[in-house]
Design an enzyme around this catalytic site. Structure first.
Site, PDB file in Angstrom:
ATOM      1  N   ARG A 224       1.014  -1.198   0.220  1.00 50.59           N
ATOM      2  CA  ARG A 224       0.195   0.305  -0.128  1.00 50.59           C
ATOM      3  C   ARG A 224       1.244   2.007   0.059  1.00 50.59           C
ATOM      4  O   ARG A 224       2.037   1.694   0.448  1.00 50.59           O
ATOM      5  CB  ARG A 224      -1.014  -0.091   1.283  1.00 50.59           C
ATOM      6  N   GLU A 252      -3.229   8.240  -3.782  1.00 50.77           N
ATOM      7  CA  GLU A 252      -3.349   7.611  -4.528  1.00 50.77           C
ATOM      8  C   GLU A 252      -5.230   8.103  -5.323  1.00 50.77           C
ATOM      9  O   GLU A 252      -5.371   7.949  -3.888  1.00 50.77           O
ATOM     10  CB  GLU A 252      -2.969   6.233  -4.171  1.00 50.77           C
ATOM     11  N   HIS A 271      -2.141   0.601  -9.244  1.00 52.42           N
ATOM     12  CA  HIS A 271      -2.331  -0.426  -8.532  1.00 52.42           C
ATOM     13  C   HIS A 271      -2.806  -1.465  -9.414  1.00 52.42           C
ATOM     14  O   HIS A 271      -4.108  -1.381  -9.695  1.00 52.42           O
ATOM     15  CB  HIS A 271      -3.614   0.214  -7.621  1.00 52.42           C
TER      16      HIS A 271
END
Length: 308
Positions: A224, A252, A271
């Site tokens: 993450r 993000e 991602h």
């Protein structure tokens, strides 16, 4: 009881469900397929964030939240008492491990540089060769769970050596504790981050962590974004001492004016590690088994405790 799933294709992928179970498709938490009464098992949309958790307070009969993601950071600590939160451990091993291997090889063999040269129609052999190689590299995997094991299995044929790190040491398995990182980082050519985002791992990769990595080392973040302190990461990468392959960032999505876009030693993807065609069949095999277990009164797999 009602089971809500986020994909129309999930109905067929679930196969036969136990008697008394009704499956409904809830693709968007803002547009519900029916009344909330009787919803006992909910599968939120893949990669849904904190906004989706608002629905938790509107489901009075809810007993299980089954995530389709390996990470549970957006949900841990937010589910009401009496509701079991389960992650999708095992579902993303293949996709994420493939991304990690591809990212490492791409950076080590200089593929991003060759892609830039191609865009210029430049035959860049003399300028870019010889490239580095993966053989002989020392790989430190931070996060020795199922994805870490999958990464190790796929990297093993490349003649690398491994060091594995977990939240707590497992000496019988040769796994070190996270408290040993300061001593382990200086010997790592490649550092792969696969830890969940928890209070303990947020900001784990800070100035000291990065400074301990040797010159030319590669940091691979498939965990993450907030596991790494972005300011520290940008500063170290801008200096040119380290390289990075990032599938996740903080913030993000990454804003268009963020400096990470411009750094030549960074491989950046949005991602995507777990977003592969095989995701839904694997995910709904897990959901089907969890629904069966819940209907039969059996313990659920992958229950999340303390963010793990």
């Amino acid at each position: 009881m009602k089971v809500w799933i986020p994909h129309p294709a999930g109905r067929a992928l679930l196969g036969e469900v136990p008697p008394g179970v009704t499956v409904e498709v809830a693709e968007d938490p803002s547009r519900l397929p029916s009344g909330v009464a009787g919803v006992r098992f909910w599968v939120p949309p893949f990669l849904s964030g904190v906004d989706a958790t608002a629905l938790l307070g509107e489901l009075p009969d809810l007993r299980v939240v089954q995530l389709l993601s390996a990470g549970a950071d957006a949900w841990a600590g937010r589910v009401p008492p009496g509701v079991t939160l389960c992650d999708a451990r095992g579902v993303h091993d293949v996709g994420t491990a493939e991304w990690v291997v591809a990212a490492i090889l791409s950076q080590v063999r200089g593929f991003p540089d060759f892609a830039v040269a191609r865009s210029r129609r430049e035959w860049a052999y003399d300028r870019l060769c010889p490239t580095d190689e993966l053989a002989g590299k020392r790989v430190l995997i931070v996060g020795a769970g199922s994805i870490g094991a999958a990464v190790r299995a796929r990297l093993a044929p490349f003649e690398v050596t491994f060091t594995l790190v977990a939240r707590t040491a497992r000496p019988a398995e040769g796994v070190h504790g996270v408290d040993e990182l300061p001593a382990l980082l200086p010997a790592a050519d490649v550092v792969v981050l696969l830890v969940p985002l928890t209070d303990a791992t947020r900001g784990l990769v800070d100035e000291k962590f990065l400074a301990a990595m040797p010159d030319g080392a590669l940091l691979v973040n498939a965990a993450r974004g907030p596991v790494a302190r972005t300011d520290a990461l940008v500063a170290e990468l801008a200096a040119g001492r380290l390289r990075a392959a990032l599938d996740v960032t903080d913030p993000e999505p990454l804003p268009p004016d963020h400096p990470l876009w411009e750094l030549p030693n960074v491989l950046l993807t949005p991602h995507v590690a777990g977003s592969v065609r095989g995701l839904l069949p694997r995910a709904y095999r897990l959901v089907a088994e969890q629904v069966r277990r819940f209907a039969a009164g059996e313990p659920l797999a992958n229950a999340v405790t303390d963010g793990y």
